[in-house]
Design an enzyme around this catalytic site. Structure first.
Site, PDB file in Angstrom:
ATOM      1  N   GLU A 206       7.288   4.758  13.350  1.00 10.40           N
ATOM      2  CA  GLU A 206       7.892   4.304  11.666  1.00 10.40           C
ATOM      3  C   GLU A 206       9.206   4.746  11.455  1.00 10.40           C
ATOM      4  O   GLU A 206      10.247   3.835  11.017  1.00 10.40           O
ATOM      5  CB  GLU A 206       6.894   4.634  10.453  1.00 10.40           C
ATOM      6  CG  GLU A 206       5.703   3.515  10.537  1.00 10.40           C
ATOM      7  CD  GLU A 206       4.484   4.049  11.384  1.00 10.40           C
ATOM      8  OE1 GLU A 206       4.640   5.030  12.213  1.00 10.40           O
ATOM      9  OE2 GLU A 206       3.598   3.080  11.431  1.00 10.40           O
ATOM     10  N   HIS A 275      -4.781   6.353   3.268  1.00  5.42           N
ATOM     11  CA  HIS A 275      -4.731   4.875   3.451  1.00  5.42           C
ATOM     12  C   HIS A 275      -4.746   4.295   2.026  1.00  5.42           C
ATOM     13  O   HIS A 275      -4.602   2.938   2.147  1.00  5.42           O
ATOM     14  CB  HIS A 275      -5.596   4.420   4.427  1.00  5.42           C
ATOM     15  CG  HIS A 275      -5.091   4.451   5.896  1.00  5.42           C
ATOM     16  ND1 HIS A 275      -5.309   6.071   6.263  1.00  5.42           N
ATOM     17  CD2 HIS A 275      -4.830   3.856   7.085  1.00  5.42           C
ATOM     18  CE1 HIS A 275      -4.987   5.948   7.553  1.00  5.42           C
ATOM     19  NE2 HIS A 275      -4.642   4.963   7.890  1.00  5.42           N
TER      20      HIS A 275
END
Lengths: 473, 364
Positions: A206, A275
């Site tokens: 990322e 998450h």
């Protein structure tokens, strides 16, 4: 011409120091870069290097002198061919890096701006009538437009496909966006239509691909960077904020960063703390970023198209649960929704409920329930968190005199907290009750189904909040 | 200086115990450091002038900092001039340059005006960023200089993105992405290496190894101090180059540019160089001896090397070089005068350039 060598500052905060040692003596010749003296403060010892060529004509401050002010002349340097008589004429006053007048002007301008924002309504027990008691809002969709039902997922895909057809510089990159057809199938079919050059599978990296995307945007491409979820964008947040958001300003407007960072954000279901987080408030803190979080499919499509065309970095926050929800979308060749404009989802007169994204599901259901109890709620979908359409919110609050905000994010420094402070500043005299924030609980997201449910806002909490501000207990 | 000494065995030896890795090394295109480029009289003269401009500019910046005209952080490039000067000689129109915060030399090398750079250092309105960027954040789209970045290592991913844009557009431009031995330990460097190699992106990673990451010497911070080898796991070839010799830099830059333009992907050039001054202006540099610095200055100085060649091999007279010195000094003095007298940004600039408001239509 003889030049004065001045006491240098070691740091912007240094005001004086000790001239501890002269390395060069009177009569020595010096070249640029030669160390001529040592100075010290309580923090460090530093060497003073010559900048000009010449002969050290006279030492004005002897070694060992303490408390030598920064910028005080410490020696005189004679240029080639000059003798000591030039010392007399070395009257060049040290220039000082000060511009106090302008500093003050700057402060004044800044404080004026703040004061302008901070104008508070005059006191009064009864709130004034708003200019527009009904709260008119413009119709975005032309009358008679055919509407088709589609999911948010399909709407997002159409938006990307249409913009990629329109502009060769637009490309999509991210994990599993191409051959896998998207972890959440948002990019399904795009590889087939646009090929691997424009639909790029990245490694799981990322920070790297966010930075790579920003670099490509600097070079004039228009990347859409998909994060599999925004939780993973935490790895990349330096590139998003320090590189993408700030470069236009740091470059004095020369170079901007037209890029979209998009992907699911917020809690999905049973994926626990790492998450499940709503980043709306985080990114909305940063000047230079635009932050969008749509609820309906029509807004998802129209706003994503606008985001891709926008010359600025746009954080486009989606929601996994909403991907499968269906809404009517106008069937138009080029349906766009402007960034920075809220939408009145439901008109009402008793209370203003402000929300966005997934929060809208609670707000809308609560409004339906409240209607049965005779409370007519106006529901505003912010759609864009930054720049925020506070005009629409304030106008509505001036009409209803009450406000409840709804979001899934943590309560401290939340979007609702910002709205509450703005309402207090700009509509204080119109308020009949304190603004109440309904937000996620101030805890990491738990895994257990019952606890997860408790950690998120609920329709009941919205209803309770509305009853509290309308004094209907 | 290891330049010119590297043998094939160097690359293979650290990994020959592992068959899989050895295979990677086998398939890795290997380059020896090329011999220094041959410089004509004109080449040497230009290199001398370009390097001297950076040296004098930086000395002046140090002086203005001492006088309080330049604020914040100020990282000088003195000692490393041959790196950017030699690299620039291999570039062509459209090639991009990006670096970290020790960036004044890179800007001058790409042809940015001394006045504009110095005025940015003093935070004035005619600076390249209107005074809003400062020493570490300056850009010139016109000169393809993409900054000037203050976060150590961030420019490596960004520079890889510039290379991505070249490949996307199918042109034969490349991106020169500079970073230091300190930044070479950041994680995103390797994320970028991986993608650059995977996608064969035209990027020259120039690692300016000046031996110290702020106050930490390379041996104290890096398990593998041969930075040319840092690409092995990603099949990126690397060469150690004498970064104090502008001709050695030029030869390596030509080789690397050829590699990129032929579509072979990224390449690493480790420039063995040295910074004479502290990390920033407020660094007393206690982590090394004065002798070490003095030895570099007297034996390896990049400018002195060229100056000697100009006089001994190219027959320049002392006077001719003095004329260049004066011309350079005048340019720098002019930039300093300009930067001290230029106005600060208008207060309205506080609120500009936060968002671009033009929404361009589809390109092409």
């Amino acid at each position: 011409m003889a030049t004065e060598i001045l006491m240098p500052a070691l740091s912007p905060t240094m005001e004086e120091g000790t001239l501890s040692k002269w390395i060069k003596q009177e009569g020595d010749s010096v070249a640029p870069g030669d160390v001529i003296a040592e100075i010290e403060t309580d923090k460090a010892t530093m060497e003073v290097e010559a900048v000009d060529e010449g002969t050290l004509g006279k030492i004005l401050v002897p070694a060992g002198t303490e408390g030598v002010k920064v910028n005080a002349p410490i020696a005189v340097l004679l240029a080639e061919g000059e003798d000591e008589s030039a010392l007399e004429s070395a009257g060049a006053q040290p220039k000082k890096a000060e511009s106090r007048a302008e500093d003050q002007a700057g402060e004044k301008a800044t404080s004026e701006k703040v004061a302008g924002d901070a104008k508070v309504p005059t006191q009064g027990m009864k709130h004034p009538e708003p200019k527009d008691p009904v709260g008119a809002f413009e119709q975005e969709i032309p009358e008679g437009t055919e509407m088709v039902s589609m999911t948010v997922r399909e709407a997002l895909r159409e938006a990307m496909a249409e913009e990629m057809r329109r502009d060769e510089n637009v490309f999509l990159m991210g994990e599993e966006v191409a051959e896998y057809q998207g972890a959440y199938k948002i990019s399904q079919g795009l590889l087939d239509e646009f090929g691997a050059r424009r639909v790029v599978d990245t490694p799981i990296t990322e920070h790297g691909f966010a930075g790579l995307g920003v670099g490509a945007a600097f070079a004039g491409l228009r990347p859409i960077v998909e994060f599999m979820t925004f939780n993973f964008a935490m790895q990349a947040i330096d590139q998003i904020i320090n590189s993408a958001a700030k470069t236009l300003y740091m470059a004095g407007g020369q170079m901007g960063c037209p890029i979209v960072f998009r992907g699911p954000n917020g809690a999905a279901a049973r994926v626990a703390a790492q998450h499940s987080q709503d980043y709306a408030a985080w990114y909305s803190h940063v000047p230079g970023l635009k932050v969008v979080q749509p609820f309906t499919a029509a807004d998802a499509k129209g706003l994503l198209k606008s985001a891709i065309r926008d010359p600025n970095p746009v954080i486009f926050l989606e929601n996994e649960i909403l991907y499968g929800h269906s809404f009517d979308v106008p069937k138009l060749d080029d349906w766009t929704v402007p960034i920075g404009k809220a939408r009145i989802h439901r008109k009402g007169k008793d209370v203003t409920i402000v929300s966005f994204g997934m929060g809208m599901t609670y707000a809308v259901k609560a409004a339906e329930e409240l209607e049965k109890e005779g409370i007519d709620a106006e529901v505003i979908d912010l759609r864009t968190i930054r720049p925020m359409d506070l005009d629409t919110v304030i106008a509505s609050v001036k009409k209803t005199n009450r406000c409840v905000t709804v979001e899934e994010g943590f309560p401290q420094s939340s979007v609702g907290a910002h709205i509450a402070s703005e309402i207090m500043m700009h509509a204080f005299d119109w308020l009949d009750a304190p603004v109440i924030k309904v937000a996620g609980k101030d805890v990491p997201m738990p895994y257990a189904a019952n606890l997860e449910k408790l950690a998120l806002p609920s329709v009941k909490e919205v209803i309770d909040a509305v009853k509290a501000v309308t004094y209907r207990g | 200086m290891a330049a010119g000494k590297q043998k094939k065995a160097d690359t293979a030896s650290p990994v020959n115990s592992d068959a899989g890795t050895a295979q990677i090394v086998e398939t890795l295109q290997h380059y020896e450091a090329p011999p220094p480029a041959t410089f004509s009289k004109d080449d040497d003269f230009k290199a001398y002038r370009d390097m001297l401009l950076i040296r004098r500019f930086e000395e002046k910046a140090g002086q203005l900092y001492g006088m309080g005209f330049i604020g914040g952080f100020c990282h000088l490039y003195i000692g490393q001039e041959a790196v950017v000067t030699g690299m620039q000689l291999a570039l062509k129109e459209g090639d991009q340059v990006i670096t970290g915060y020790r960036d004044h030399g890179h800007m001058l090398a790409t042809g940015m005006e001394a006045r504009g750079v110095m005025a940015e250092l003093t935070g004035r309105r005619s600076g390249y960023s209107k005074g809003k960027g400062g020493s570490m954040h300056m850009f010139s789209k016109e000169k393809n200089f993409y900054g000037g970045h203050g976060i150590v290592g961030a420019q490596v991913s960004l520079g890889t993105g510039l290379a991505f844009a070249n490949r996307y557009r199918g042109n034969d431009n490349l991106s020169v992405t500079y970073f230091g031995d300190g930044a070479a330990n950041q994680g995103q460097v390797y994320e970028s290496f991986n993608m650059a190699s995977l996608w064969k992106l035209p990027v020259i990673y120039v690692i300016e190894n000046n031996r110290y990451a702020m106050g930490t010497s390379v041996n104290r911070a890096s398990a593998e101090t041969n930075f040319a080898h840092r690409g092995i796991s990603f099949k990126i070839p690397g060469i150690q180059v004498d970064g104090m010799d502008v001709r050695a830099v030029k030869a390596a830059a030509d080789l690397a540019a050829g590699h990129c333009r032929e579509g072979k992907g990224p390449i690493i050039l480790e420039m063995m160089t040295y910074r004479y001054r502290g990390h920033s202006m407020s660094d007393p540099a206690k982590y090394r001896t004065r002798d070490e610095v003095q030895q570099m200055r007297s034996e390896r100085d990049p400018i002195e090397q060229v100056r000697r060649r100009l006089m001994e091999e190219h027959g320049f007279a002392e006077d001719e070089l003095k004329a260049v010195d004066k011309e350079v000094r005048d340019v720098v003095q002019d930039s300093a005068d300009f930067a001290q007298n230029d106005a600060e940004p208008d207060v309205s600039e506080l609120w500009t350039d936060i968002y671009a408001d033009d929404v361009p239509q589809a390109a092409e």
